[in-house]
Design an enzyme around this catalytic site. Structure first.
Site, PDB file in Angstrom:
ATOM      1  N   LYS A  47       0.836  -1.212   0.000  1.00  0.00           N
ATOM      2  CA  LYS A  47       0.000   0.000   0.000  1.00  0.00           C
ATOM      3  C   LYS A  47       0.871   1.262   0.000  1.00  0.00           C
ATOM      4  O   LYS A  47       0.631   2.195  -0.749  1.00  0.00           O
ATOM      5  CB  LYS A  47      -0.930   0.028   1.240  1.00  0.00           C
ATOM      6  CG  LYS A  47      -1.809  -1.211   1.373  1.00  0.00           C
ATOM      7  CD  LYS A  47      -2.696  -1.133   2.610  1.00  0.00           C
ATOM      8  CE  LYS A  47      -1.955  -1.127   3.939  1.00  0.00           C
ATOM      9  NZ  LYS A  47      -1.200  -2.355   4.238  1.00  0.00           N
TER      10      LYS A  47
ATOM     11  N   ARG B 245      11.640  -1.272  10.856  1.00  0.00           N
ATOM     12  CA  ARG B 245      10.553  -0.915  11.777  1.00  0.00           C
ATOM     13  C   ARG B 245      10.479  -1.911  12.918  1.00  0.00           C
ATOM     14  O   ARG B 245      10.678  -3.103  12.714  1.00  0.00           O
ATOM     15  CB  ARG B 245       9.212  -0.916  11.013  1.00  0.00           C
ATOM     16  CG  ARG B 245       8.720   0.454  10.687  1.00  0.00           C
ATOM     17  CD  ARG B 245       7.591   0.441   9.708  1.00  0.00           C
ATOM     18  NE  ARG B 245       6.408  -0.277  10.156  1.00  0.00           N
ATOM     19  CZ  ARG B 245       5.269  -0.334   9.462  1.00  0.00           C
ATOM     20  NH1 ARG B 245       5.171   0.282   8.303  1.00  0.00           N
ATOM     21  NH2 ARG B 245       4.245  -1.008   9.922  1.00  0.00           N
TER      22      ARG B 245
HETATM   23  P1  AP5 Z   1       4.913  -1.507   1.716  1.00  0.00           P
HETATM   24  O1  AP5 Z   1       4.473  -0.713   0.530  1.00  0.00           O
HETATM   25  O2  AP5 Z   1       5.729  -0.815   2.738  1.00  0.00           O
HETATM   26  O3  AP5 Z   1       3.652  -2.269   2.358  1.00  0.00           O
HETATM   27  P2  AP5 Z   1       2.395  -1.730   3.157  1.00  0.00           P
HETATM   28  O4  AP5 Z   1       1.191  -2.399   2.595  1.00  0.00           O
HETATM   29  O5  AP5 Z   1       2.393  -0.221   3.190  1.00  0.00           O
HETATM   30  O6  AP5 Z   1       2.722  -2.355   4.561  1.00  0.00           O
HETATM   31  P3  AP5 Z   1       2.728  -1.801   6.063  1.00  0.00           P
HETATM   32  O7  AP5 Z   1       3.448  -2.818   6.871  1.00  0.00           O
HETATM   33  O8  AP5 Z   1       3.238  -0.393   6.123  1.00  0.00           O
HETATM   34  O9  AP5 Z   1       1.241  -1.847   6.355  1.00  0.00           O
HETATM   35  P4  AP5 Z   1       0.593  -1.977   7.716  1.00  0.00           P
HETATM   36  O10 AP5 Z   1      -0.804  -1.819   7.268  1.00  0.00           O
HETATM   37  O11 AP5 Z   1       0.895  -3.127   8.548  1.00  0.00           O
HETATM   38  O12 AP5 Z   1       1.311  -0.794   8.534  1.00  0.00           O
HETATM   39  P5  AP5 Z   1       0.826   0.644   8.963  1.00  0.00           P
HETATM   40  O13 AP5 Z   1       2.013   1.513   8.977  1.00  0.00           O
HETATM   41  O14 AP5 Z   1      -0.379   1.084   8.205  1.00  0.00           O
HETATM   42  O15 AP5 Z   1       5.712  -2.791   1.162  1.00  0.00           O
HETATM   43  C1  AP5 Z   1       6.297  -3.736   2.052  1.00  0.00           C
HETATM   44  C2  AP5 Z   1       7.663  -4.204   1.483  1.00  0.00           C
HETATM   45  O16 AP5 Z   1       7.433  -4.908   0.263  1.00  0.00           O
HETATM   46  C3  AP5 Z   1       8.632  -3.079   1.137  1.00  0.00           C
HETATM   47  O17 AP5 Z   1       9.935  -3.521   1.397  1.00  0.00           O
HETATM   48  C4  AP5 Z   1       8.420  -2.851  -0.365  1.00  0.00           C
HETATM   49  O18 AP5 Z   1       9.577  -2.360  -0.982  1.00  0.00           O
HETATM   50  C5  AP5 Z   1       8.074  -4.262  -0.835  1.00  0.00           C
HETATM   51  N1  AP5 Z   1       7.098  -4.284  -1.927  1.00  0.00           N
HETATM   52  C6  AP5 Z   1       5.975  -3.534  -2.026  1.00  0.00           C
HETATM   53  N2  AP5 Z   1       5.291  -3.851  -3.147  1.00  0.00           N
HETATM   54  C7  AP5 Z   1       6.008  -4.842  -3.761  1.00  0.00           C
HETATM   55  C8  AP5 Z   1       5.811  -5.581  -4.978  1.00  0.00           C
HETATM   56  N3  AP5 Z   1       4.759  -5.366  -5.776  1.00  0.00           N
HETATM   57  N4  AP5 Z   1       6.729  -6.521  -5.298  1.00  0.00           N
HETATM   58  C9  AP5 Z   1       7.809  -6.742  -4.479  1.00  0.00           C
HETATM   59  N5  AP5 Z   1       8.052  -6.055  -3.332  1.00  0.00           N
HETATM   60  C10 AP5 Z   1       7.157  -5.120  -2.978  1.00  0.00           C
HETATM   61  O19 AP5 Z   1       0.322   0.365  10.463  1.00  0.00           O
HETATM   62  C11 AP5 Z   1       1.227   0.026  11.492  1.00  0.00           C
HETATM   63  C12 AP5 Z   1       0.470  -0.080  12.809  1.00  0.00           C
HETATM   64  O20 AP5 Z   1      -0.142   1.202  13.128  1.00  0.00           O
HETATM   65  C13 AP5 Z   1      -0.691  -1.073  12.824  1.00  0.00           C
HETATM   66  O21 AP5 Z   1      -0.265  -2.384  13.129  1.00  0.00           O
HETATM   67  C14 AP5 Z   1      -1.583  -0.469  13.925  1.00  0.00           C
HETATM   68  O22 AP5 Z   1      -1.088  -0.779  15.207  1.00  0.00           O
HETATM   69  C15 AP5 Z   1      -1.420   1.035  13.715  1.00  0.00           C
HETATM   70  N6  AP5 Z   1      -2.455   1.559  12.792  1.00  0.00           N
HETATM   71  C16 AP5 Z   1      -2.226   2.142  11.581  1.00  0.00           C
HETATM   72  N7  AP5 Z   1      -3.397   2.500  11.019  1.00  0.00           N
HETATM   73  C17 AP5 Z   1      -4.383   2.151  11.883  1.00  0.00           C
HETATM   74  C18 AP5 Z   1      -5.795   2.232  11.846  1.00  0.00           C
HETATM   75  N8  AP5 Z   1      -6.450   2.758  10.789  1.00  0.00           N
HETATM   76  N9  AP5 Z   1      -6.487   1.751  12.907  1.00  0.00           N
HETATM   77  C19 AP5 Z   1      -5.862   1.243  13.994  1.00  0.00           C
HETATM   78  N10 AP5 Z   1      -4.525   1.112  14.082  1.00  0.00           N
HETATM   79  C20 AP5 Z   1      -3.778   1.566  13.042  1.00  0.00           C
END
Ligand code: AP5
Length: 205
Positions: A14, A152
């Protein structure tokens, strides 16, 4: 208008896609995860509160993230559209969002769990926001700004498994929620970053 939600498991890509959409369509990228991590870094009260949930892979309470997004969407740069990355994550959040904004596209980036685990455990971050994967990037400094990359805290195998459980239980129901509203488009997130982005451009036109 392009008011976009990017749905998908942790590590689905994402953030990577949101950065590309932001650049091409000049839309603000709103990541609740980034906003919460910034609060942790700044040692705000909100950050201190959120940290314990994030470190365990649990969701931060709904009302905290809803108010972050509601405030952010009031800013002028969101008038022409926006990209929501990581929000909503529960039906409650989606229902709250519907009260303060319309949405044009909900794009579900579909990736199986085993790929997610590999992507997250190999992910490296830069404080400037750029993200890398160790399989395709060998340096430990950012090519954009030269800062040292880091991992992270919630990107360890155990927390990833917890985040996946939370995703399947609390976030996946949004797929049916937005399908019923005729907003959902699913794309294959297992392809390369560029190919996934092409699928998104076809949706946005
Ligand atoms: P990346 O693009 O970084 O993936 P992502 O989907 O953004 O993953 P996140 O881990 O950031 O999502 P998340 O939802 O767990 O974390 P968030 O920060 O929102 O890609 C991942 C890796 O793969 C990278 O190395 C990239 O280079 C590689 N890659 C990407 N696409 C690729 C492809 N097509 N092919 C090959 N490689 C690829 O949330 C973190 C925490 O915050 C949550 O656990 C929760 O505690 C809290 N939080 C955040 N939002 C909320 C909410 N709305 N409600 C409650 N708690 C929340």
């Amino acid at each position: 208008m392009n008011r976009i939600i990017l749905l998908g498991a942790p590590g689905a890509g994402k953030g990577a896609q949101a950065a590309l959409i932001e650049e091409k369509y000049n839309l603000p990228h709103i990541s609740t995860g980034d906003a919460l991590r910034q609060n942790i870094k700044d040692e705000t009260e909100l950050g201190k509160f959120a940290k314990s949930f994030i470190d365990k892979g649990e969701l931060v309470p709904d009302d905290v993230v809803i108010s972050i997004v509601e405030d952010r969407l009031k800013k002028d740069d969101c008038k022409k559209g926006f990209i929501l990355d990581g929000f909503p994550r529960t039906i409650y959040q989606a229902e709250a969002l519907a009260k303060f904004s319309d949405i044009d596209y909900v794009i579900d980036v579909e990736v199986p769990d085993e790929i997610v685990v590999d992507r997250i455990s190999g992910r490296r971050m830069c404080s400037c926001g750029k993200t890398y994967h160790i399989s395709t990037y060998k340096s430990d400094t950012c090519e954009k700004c030269g800062q040292k990359l880091y991992q992270r805290k919630d990107d360890n195998q155990e927390t990833v498994m917890d985040r996946l459980k939370v995703y399947h239980k609390q976030t996946e129901p949004l797929i049916d929620y937005y399908t019923d509203k005729d907003k959902l488009v699913t794309i294959d997130g297992t392809k390369s970053i560029d190919e996934v982005f092409k699928s998104i451009m076809n949706i946005l036109k």
